[in-house]
Every structure is written in structure tokens, then in C-alpha cells.
Design a protein around this motif. Sequence first.
Motif, PDB file in Angstrom:
ATOM      1  N   SER B 368      -6.706  -6.511   3.919  1.00 38.75           N
ATOM      2  CA  SER B 368      -5.888  -6.368   2.715  1.00 38.75           C
ATOM      3  C   SER B 368      -4.406  -6.347   3.071  1.00 38.75           C
ATOM      4  O   SER B 368      -3.560  -6.577   2.212  1.00 38.75           O
ATOM      5  N   GLU B 371      -2.342  -9.214   2.068  1.00 42.75           N
ATOM      6  CA  GLU B 371      -1.799  -9.343   0.714  1.00 42.75           C
ATOM      7  C   GLU B 371      -0.573  -8.457   0.501  1.00 42.75           C
ATOM      8  O   GLU B 371      -0.106  -8.323  -0.620  1.00 42.75           O
ATOM      9  N   HIS B 373       2.169  -4.925   1.493  1.00 44.29           N
ATOM     10  CA  HIS B 373       2.250  -3.478   1.675  1.00 44.29           C
ATOM     11  C   HIS B 373       1.443  -2.704   0.639  1.00 44.29           C
ATOM     12  O   HIS B 373       0.734  -1.765   0.955  1.00 44.29           O
ATOM     13  N   VAL B 375      -1.088  -3.572  -1.277  1.00 45.67           N
ATOM     14  CA  VAL B 375      -2.538  -3.706  -1.281  1.00 45.67           C
ATOM     15  C   VAL B 375      -3.163  -2.915  -0.125  1.00 45.67           C
ATOM     16  O   VAL B 375      -4.238  -2.319  -0.263  1.00 45.67           O
ATOM     17  N   ILE B 377      -2.079  -0.191   1.023  1.00 45.93           N
ATOM     18  CA  ILE B 377      -2.073   1.217   0.603  1.00 45.93           C
ATOM     19  C   ILE B 377      -3.223   1.478  -0.366  1.00 45.93           C
ATOM     20  O   ILE B 377      -3.996   2.435  -0.211  1.00 45.93           O
ATOM     21  N   LEU B 378      -3.366   0.616  -1.364  1.00 42.66           N
ATOM     22  CA  LEU B 378      -4.431   0.803  -2.356  1.00 42.66           C
ATOM     23  C   LEU B 378      -5.795   0.817  -1.685  1.00 42.66           C
ATOM     24  O   LEU B 378      -6.671   1.631  -2.010  1.00 42.66           O
ATOM     25  N   SER B 379      -5.963  -0.087  -0.726  1.00 40.75           N
ATOM     26  CA  SER B 379      -7.247  -0.211  -0.084  1.00 40.75           C
ATOM     27  C   SER B 379      -7.568   1.026   0.771  1.00 40.75           C
ATOM     28  O   SER B 379      -8.665   1.590   0.695  1.00 40.75           O
TER      29      SER B 379
END
Lengths: 692, 692
Positions: B368, B371, B373, B375, B377-379
Motif C-alpha cells: 500500500s 499508493e 503516504h 494509504v 497509514i490507513l492500511s
Amino acid sequence: MEVPIYIYIALVAGIVSILAAIYFRSLVMKADPGNERMVEVSGYIDSGARTFIKVQYKVLGIFVVVLAIALMFLPSPLENNERLFVFLNWEQSLVYVIGAIASMWAGYLGMQVGVKANTRSAQACTIGTKEGFNVAFLGGCVMGLAVVGVALIGVSLVYMIFLSPLVVLGFSFGASSVALFMKCGGGIYTKTADVGADLVGKAEYNLPEDDPRNPATIADNVGDNVGDIAGMGSDLFDSYVASIVATMILATSLVVGSALGLFIILPIIFCSVGLFASLIGIFIIKWFGSDEPGKALNSGTYLATVLFAGLGFIIIWIITLSYPNSAVRLWRVYLATVIGLLSGIVIGFTSDYYTREDKKPTRSIAESAEEGHAVVILSGFSYGLLSVGPPAIGIIVAMAIAYILDGVFGVGMAAVGMLAVVGTIVANDAYGPIVDNARGIAEQGELGDDVISTADRLDMAGNTAKAITKGFAIGAANLTVLALMFSFAEEAGIEIIDLLSVRVLIGAFIGVVAPAIFSALLVMSVQRNAGKMVREIRRQFEENPKILTGEEAADFNKCIEIATRGALRELIFPSIISIIIPLAVGAIFGVAALGAFLAGAILSGFVFAIFMSNSGGSWDNAKKYIEDGNLGGKGTETHKASITGDTVGDPFKDTAGPSINTLLVVMSLTASIFMGFLLAFNQGAGLISVFL
Amino acid sequence: MEVPIYIYIALVAGIVSILAAIYFRSLVMKADPGNERMVEVSGYIDSGARTFIKVQYKVLGIFVVVLAIALMFLPSPLENNERLFVFLNWEQSLVYVIGAIASMWAGYLGMQVGVKANTRSAQACTIGTKEGFNVAFLGGCVMGLAVVGVALIGVSLVYMIFLSPLVVLGFSFGASSVALFMKCGGGIYTKTADVGADLVGKAEYNLPEDDPRNPATIADNVGDNVGDIAGMGSDLFDSYVASIVATMILATSLVVGSALGLFIILPIIFCSVGLFASLIGIFIIKWFGSDEPGKALNSGTYLATVLFAGLGFIIIWIITLSYPNSAVRLWRVYLATVIGLLSGIVIGFTSDYYTREDKKPTRSIAESAEEGHAVVILSGFSYGLLSVGPPAIGIIVAMAIAYILDGVFGVGMAAVGMLAVVGTIVANDAYGPIVDNARGIAEQGELGDDVISTADRLDMAGNTAKAITKGFAIGAANLTVLALMFSFAEEAGIEIIDLLSVRVLIGAFIGVVAPAIFSALLVMSVQRNAGKMVREIRRQFEENPKILTGEEAADFNKCIEIATRGALRELIFPSIISIIIPLAVGAIFGVAALGAFLAGAILSGFVFAIFMSNSGGSWDNAKKYIEDGNLGGKGTETHKASITGDTVGDPFKDTAGPSINTLLVVMSLTASIFMGFLLAFNQGAGLISVFL
């Protein structure tokens, strides 16, 4: 037991509210929709939203039918005291379907006006701020009044016919099923489109916001409508009905003699009062108009609050004339509702503090963007967590005072009070996406810089209003689910939920973990779906370079399809677990453990909901603050870091955070509705009672 | 009541353990410390660590003296049953001070060997992997054995003298005060240095890791020692003692007739068994050695587990000969300890799964990063939250089985079992920073690529071991604090903690919110302090350009000073609230609400601790995976995004996440120790009982 005549207030209020909604709708429709291009764009948004709603409602229909059939085989709440399996419990089933349809209809109606009001508000901005504001505000009011009117009529009719608050539970559960779908689905949809549009269009191709060349622009605008209007509307419909029903159930065990019938419908009466307060507030704002949209929206909230307190005082005074023996208690209940409403306002305004760009938290987050991507994340993360403190204190104080005033019934009435002016709250909230869309349409309709900056002002007011209503919605849902937990215990005949019992502790443990897992699943859904959107946008740009030059139109529909299908596919799993987990906990560990599960989920859900909403809001505004030219402005490394914060915050604040409310309501209602099923396992002691 | 002779096993085990630690220490010291430069660097680290410890212990000294005086004025636990204020409760006070000193001494000893072992391990790497591993492993064992030996001797002596588990509580509280300071302070220190060094040195000036020109390099190495060796050691010392004491208190109310004395010391007996198991395991590994450090560390854990089960079986069999009437119960208790230990291992290994770079979660996070910074973090965020599920199930299953086996005493014994082989766990954990430092020293001592890659292999094994021990530590602390909650209720005479009581619900609410706020405060501390470090490093580079060319040495001491002072200043507030909040909840809402507060904090603390540790670990390893040349490798945008993840994860996994354990133990012990104070408010009903 006779139903006091006061219940007709609810019918009157509901009908007046729907008439007002129809009237406002006609006012909106009469406004000038603007030039051809604007009507075209608005038409795209309209048809995109319809597509989503159609697909969504189709699946929702199947879901509702399946559950309706399941409910038929549950013991009838009408015979609840005997706890017998009575087959073909048609009342619950029927009422459930009606609740679902009512909620779907209210959401649809509101959204449908929303997509008409956007272009009309943009056009009205050419005349002035006041005019632009008025159209958008009335559009929002249609949604607010439709939600409240339908809910109030639905609840009172169901109660008048079946005379049992337990049957009303079915209505509430119907509304909740819809809300769960709309909130999760809408939330995933809106952020799939938004994140996709930003990651490729803005970041890779440097297209401005709302640029028509970006294939995801329309999907993004549709997302605002389905996520923020229909989603938020059904969410508050859901909390509203649930707070009424929970408190009605709590009332059934009050020791108030012949006034029992009155106390059971008190939640309905107070909601009617709140509706009149909202209506008067709306008319006053409409009448005077305002050049300062932010102020106008807030004045509406204050006005409704003051009017609620005043009208409530009068109606309670009138009621005490016919129930002199219950006078003291009625006044105490009245105070509980006022405390509830006040604490809702306080919670809303603390959310506002944590997310406003002129206050310290958002300022600090913006400044931390100067140190790079990681620091902006750490800073937003920690302020988001800190922001849980003040609203938690708000809820605790409201709960304590309400409990002192009239026990758990007082707590329920505080939740009712908090949600009484929900008409105003939904109206303010729906205003946001209308003006957000209006801004985009003004840009695409080439109405010029002046008009766009007017639309911008309206939009900014919408963002602030949204921060407040979001905090409010979470607080209100929290008190409501607490009331539902108490009513669940009441209904199950649970006298204590003892944390020192290991099975209860296990229930609480699972409950505390559940919102964390649920949030993770939703964030992952958005991430997965946005990935598909990103690939599609890239594909369009690569395969047809004429899209970027503006010679050929981008394929909006493909993007709308991805967002729609993705949202639908991704919402299934979280929706199902929200029904299955409480049933599993109850069946295995027993109903007391299920009560603890609910308590754990409510408390931890509150933490996650507030944290995610506020950190997301704050990141968003920190980015806007920088885009306004502060700290170097657009295009700098600082700005890029702030975009990272905003992108992380998007699924936090618009998907996971607000969906938690609905999750909690659905879980609590599932526990209550399937009581008969759960009691079948060792009389509610659960399968594990063989060992534990 | 007589103390059975079996307690002497503990003294023997403790003494053997300390003798073994002294022996291993001499082996480490005998090893070749390497070339002049290596000795010099190691000397800097040593003196930096001493500076921190000196400053830290000075303030800690004042804190301990103040609390010791406060404890003197509390009712004596020896007369607890009469619940009288007995002035000059010297026993509690004295034992508290002894506990604090014991913990300080164990932490100091272990860390002091750690800073000697690092350079010796680096030098041994010139001979081979096996040799390098052996030195580092023995260095870690000194810490592990010192912690367990001192704890076991301390607890048994205190119990033998005062014959009251309640006095042992004081010892535990002393250890906890130290742990809170060491863990929060060490955690803030290590990440201040690490983040500072990375943000300026690595990101802005492109210096490699551990470059001597970076002024924060030494502070970073010091941080590994004070955070991961001393901090982790005192954390596990703390949980270890707390699990023993909580279970001893739970034992006091067992209905086992004349065997009561035996049951009270059962936790001590099982810990002695665990210590022997750890010792034998360590000797076997040392004897056979290994070329595969990762395997060797895990074998140590497995060996200790199997030996614990075997030795425990033998000792319980011997005991049943003198207590035939309690035979069945003893066997059930034995099973509970084994279940506890097994579930600890399972929890450790699931943490490992979520953070290993060859497993799906970390792989997805790394992907991820492609895609951007946001994404990544979200992942990491969502996988971190998801990873809470499996260990929660582990704890729940262990708790349920242990409860079925022997009620809440069984739950306590499961915690004891989980912590029985803590000697091995601490040894594995302390191994990590030693080899991490060894790698840095090998680089600075210019030992060549071959040696560095050998040191790298040792380091990788250390990271995996750390992931496992961290999960283990959280799981063990969780069961321990649950046992403490039960023992608190036992001691306070609370029979039920009813979630349907609003004041109890309020307690639970505050408890669930507390770990969120605590985590936010710690993350903010690191961020604030790292900001200072960043400015200092930049200042040095700007004022003296010769530092960058390597002509003049950077001012390490200034950075060490910033990290030290900052850590100290920042830890004060979180430490104080962890004592004040439980006291306030108890005094205002009563002891039952305080019990619910503890339960809420324990459950939500578990979620936050696991989430923060695992997401942090996963981001770290995703970055390493990319640095190993995958997905484009170093220097790409993907790599940069992965660094953002790692930097966000640093304070998560090394400051806030692991500090939550200690927070929970301190809060639980505060509740128990200050019982007399709390009971003074309306007999424990709290100030609010006037209203609620």
C-alpha cells in the motif's frame, strides 16, 4: 390501558412537519435552476444518486424480507411476559417492514430534494449570499422535516394500534436496518469516490477540485448526497426512533399508578414539542434571512433549544393540570430532557472546537505539517484521542443528573431531549452537501469568481455546521444506546450485570473489541474500493488522452458503477456481523453477558466514533487552513503533508466514525428484538452455563 | 497460619538465578570488547545511559519517598479486616520502598550488562554468528535472571516476615512506581532520539543509520538500552510481582481448610518452577549454541514452556503427597497455569504474524506504500486494529477455561502461569537492543561488511523476538490486571459490580476513555520532545559545518541531555494522573465504580496496547521489507511512504503501546493500596452517594 389524548399532538406535529416539508420543497423547485450546463451537471448527480439508491434499495429489500420472515418466527412481544414461542408473529414482522420503508422513503425524499436544491442554490448565489443560503437551507429543511415527521407519525400510529412499546421496537429495528445499509454503504461510496478523485485527479494530474475532466467528479458529488444527506438522515431517523422506543419501554415499569399511560407516551410528546420548536425556529430564520450563513445555522439550533425549553414548560404545565399527582415527577422529567438537549449542544460545540481552523488543535496540526507527513498524522491522531475527553464528560454529567432526576427513565428522557430538535440538526447537516455541490456546480457552470466565492462562504458554514451536528449525532446516539441497554435489561428481566462474573466480563471484553474491528473493516473497505477507482481513473486518462484536453467527456458512469457496486459488496460483511455477534454472545454466554457486551461496545464505540470523526475533521480543516495561504500555502511540502492527513481522515470521519453510531443502535436493537431466541438457550443463561 | 516449607523453593530458585546472572555476567565481561573505536562508542552509550538513570532515579527517589510517607498514614493492611485508620503504617511504607529499590536495582544491573555486551557481541561476530549470538544472549539472560531472582526473593521474604499478602501489595506497588517511570520515561527517551535522528539525519542530510556524524546517534543507542532493556525489564518485573500478589490475595478466601497456607504460596511455587524451567532452557541453548539465532531464541521459549509443564507436574505430584485432600484442586490449578502459559505463547505468536514481513498484513502494508503516504497509514491502522481480535480470543479462552478450573483464583493462576517463564521472555527481549547496538558499533568500529551482515542477522532475530515478547507482555499484563481487579473487589468486600447501576457505568465509561487519553498524552510528549531534538541537530549542523565532513565530533551530550530532560518532564503528568484518576473515581463514585473503572480501563487498554504495538511493528517491518530491495527498494517514493509509516509507528509501538501495561498495573494497585482512603468516603459508596 388507555392512551392519553396527548398522543394526537404527535400526529398533528408529524402532519404539520410533512406539510411544511412539501411547502419548502415547492419553494426550492420554484427557484431558478441556472444555465444549461448547471442543469446538466445537476442531472448527472441526480441520476448517479438514483442509481445508487436503486441498487442499494434492491439489496436492502431482500435483506428486509429475509429478516421480516425471521422475525415472524420469534416469540411475539405482545406475549413477552409469558416468554413463549408463538409462531407467526405477524405484528413484529409487519411493523419492521413499515419501519424500514418509512426510513427509506424519508431518506429518498430528502436526497431527491437535495439534488434539486444544489443547482438552484448555486444560481441564487448570483443574486446574493442571503438568497443562495435560503435555497440550500430550505432544501436541508425538507430532509430534516421529512425525517422527523415520518418517524413521529410512524411511532405514534404503531403504538396506537398495538398498544405495546415492544411492538414499536420492530419499527425501530426496521429503521435501523436501513440506517446501517445507508450509513455504511453511503460512507464507503462517498469516500471511494473522494479518495479516488483526489489521489489521481488532484495529486497525479494536478486537476482542481470538481474539475469536469476528472471521471470521478460526479461520483464524488453523488457521494456527498448519498453519504451525507441520505446516510446522515437515516442515521438520525434511527437514533430518534430508538430513543423514543427505549424510553417507552423503560416507562412501562415505572410506579406511577394511573399515569402510566401518560408516562409511556412522554417521549412522543416531548419529541412533538421538539418538532414544533424546530419548525418555528426554521420559519424565523427563513423569515429574517441572513447574510451570515454560519450564524444563521447556529441561531437555528439555539432558537430551537430555547423554544423547546419554553414549549416543553407550557405543555408540561398543561399536563400537570390533568395529572396533579404526578406533577413533581413530570417536572423532573422535563428537566432531564432539557439537560439532555443542553449537553447535546455542549458536545456539538466541543467537537467544533477540536476541528475549527481558528482553534489551537487544528492550528497545531497544520503547523506540524511543516515537519512532514508522519508528524501531521501523529498530531491529528493524538488530538483526536484527546478530544474524546470533553464529550465524555458531557455525557457522564448528563447521565448522572438525568439519573438523579428520574432514574434510568430519566436517562432515556435525556436522550429523547437531546434528539428532540433533530429536525433542525438534520436540516443543518443536509445543508452541507447541498452547498458543497452548489460550489462544484457554480464552478462547472462557469458562474464567475464572485459567485464561486459566495458559494464558498456557504460551503464553509456548512463544514462548521457539519462538525457540530456530527458531534451531536454521536452524543445523542450514545445516550440512546445506553437507554436501549437499560431497556434491554428491563425486557430480559436482568436485575444485575455483574462485571465480577467471568462470563459477563467476557461479554464486555468482546463488546469493547467489536467497534475496533468494525472500524478496521470499514477503513479497509474504503481503501480497497478506492484502489479500484484509482485504477479506473488512470485507465480512462491513459486510454483516451482527449479527456484531459477536455475534447471528450470522461466516463462518469463507470466510476459511479464502481463506487456503487463496491459500497454494496463491502457493506455486507460489517452489516451481518453487527447482527450475528450480539446473537452469538447472547446464545453462548447468556443475556447478562450480552448486556455487558452492549455496554462495552457503547463505551468503546463512543471513543472510536469521536476520535475518528474529530481527527478526520481536524485534518481536513488543517489542510484548508494551509490552502488558504497559511504556512506557505498550496503546492508546498507542508501542503502535501496536510493532504496526507486529510486523506487518512476521510474514511475516519465520513465512513467508520459515523457508522459506529448505527452499529451500536443495530446491535442494541438486535439484542432486544431477538430476546425470545436468546432466552431459548438455557433460559437466557447461554450455552456456556453448563460449565461457567 | 503456618507458611509451608515449600516457600523455600522460591528462595533457592531466586538465589540460583542471581548466581547464574553473576556467572553469565562474568562470561560476558571476559569476552573481547573489540577495537579502540568500538570501546569508545560503547563507552559513550554507557555513560549516556548512566546519565539518564541517574537523573531518572533522583526524581524517582523523591516520588518514592513522598508516596512512602503517604502510605504511612493509610490504614495498615494487617488490620484490614477492622478497617481502621492506624497511623504510622510502617510495614506498607517500608515494603513499598524495598519494592521500588529492588526493581531499580534489577533494571540497573541488567542495563549495565547490556551496555557491556553490545561491543563484545559485535567483536564476537568477527568469529561467527554463533559466537556473536552467545555473547548477546548471555547479556540478555543476566537481565532476565536478575529480574526474576530479585522479584522472587523479595516477594517470598516479605511474605515470610509479615505473613500477609496485603503487605506484599506494597512491594508490588513499589515495583510499579518504578516501572511507570522507567517505561514512560524510557519510551519517550528512546523515541525522542530515534525520531529526531531519523527526521534530520536520515531524511534531511541523507546520513545512514548509526552514522557517527549524526549528533543523535548515541542518544538513539542509549534509548534502546533505557527503553527496551531497563524499561521492559521493570515492566515485566512489575507484572510478575503483581500477578503473584493478586493471586495470593485471591487465595486467602478459598475454602480449602488446612491447605490454605499452601494455596496462598502456590503462585510463588509455580513461579519458582518457571524460573528453574527458564534456567535449564537457557543452559541448554548456551550449551548447544546455534547458528540460527531466531530459532535458538524461540527454542528457548518452547523449552521453558515444556519444562515448566513437566517440572510443575512433578512438584504438584510431590505436594499432593502431603496434601491428599486437596489433590484434585491442585491438579486443576496446575492445569490453569499451563493454560495460561500456552495462551501467552499463542498471543505472542499472533503478534508475530501481524508484524512479520513475510506474512500478509505487513506485505499488504508495504504494497500500500506504493499508493502513497496516506494509504500506508490507513492500511497499518486497520491491520493494527484487526490484530486485536486473535489475542483477545486467546485471553478470553484462557480466562474462561481457567475460571472453569478454579474460579477467579484459577484466572489468577493462569496469569501466574503466563508469567512463570518471564526469565526467558525478558532475556529474549533484552537480547534485541544488545544486538541492535552491536550492529551500530560494528558499523562505527569499521569491522567490515561481513561482520555487519552477521550482526544484521542477529538483529533481525532480535526484532522477531521482540514482537513476540511484546505481545506476550501485553497478554500477561492483561490477565494480571484482571486478577488484580478481582483481588481488589475481594479486598474491598465488593460482591457485585453492577453495570446497570449508573455510577458503576460512569466508572466504566471513565475507564474506557482513560487509556485513549493516556496514549494521546504520550504520543504528544514524544512529538514535542522530538521537535526539540530536531532543532538541536539542525543547529549543530548549521553552526559547525565540520561535523558533517567528519572533521569535528558532534556534540552527543547536548542531544542526550535533551532526551533525558524531556523524558523526565513529560512523564510527570501521565504518571500522576494514573494515580489520581483512580483515587478520584473511587472517592467520588465509590469503590464499585472504581472496580468498573478498572475493568473498563483494562479492556480498552488491551485494545489500544495491541493495536499500537502491532501497527507500529508492522510499519517498521514493511519499511525494512522495502529497504531489502522489494517494491523498488530504497530511495523510491514507495520507500518514503513506508518511512512515514515507520515514524508514525515509532511512538505507537515503543512509547504509548507498551506503557499502557504499566499504567493498568499502577491503576489497579493504587485502587487496592489506597482502599482505606477510599472507604473513608461514605464507607466506600463515594461522595456522590448523597445523590445517586
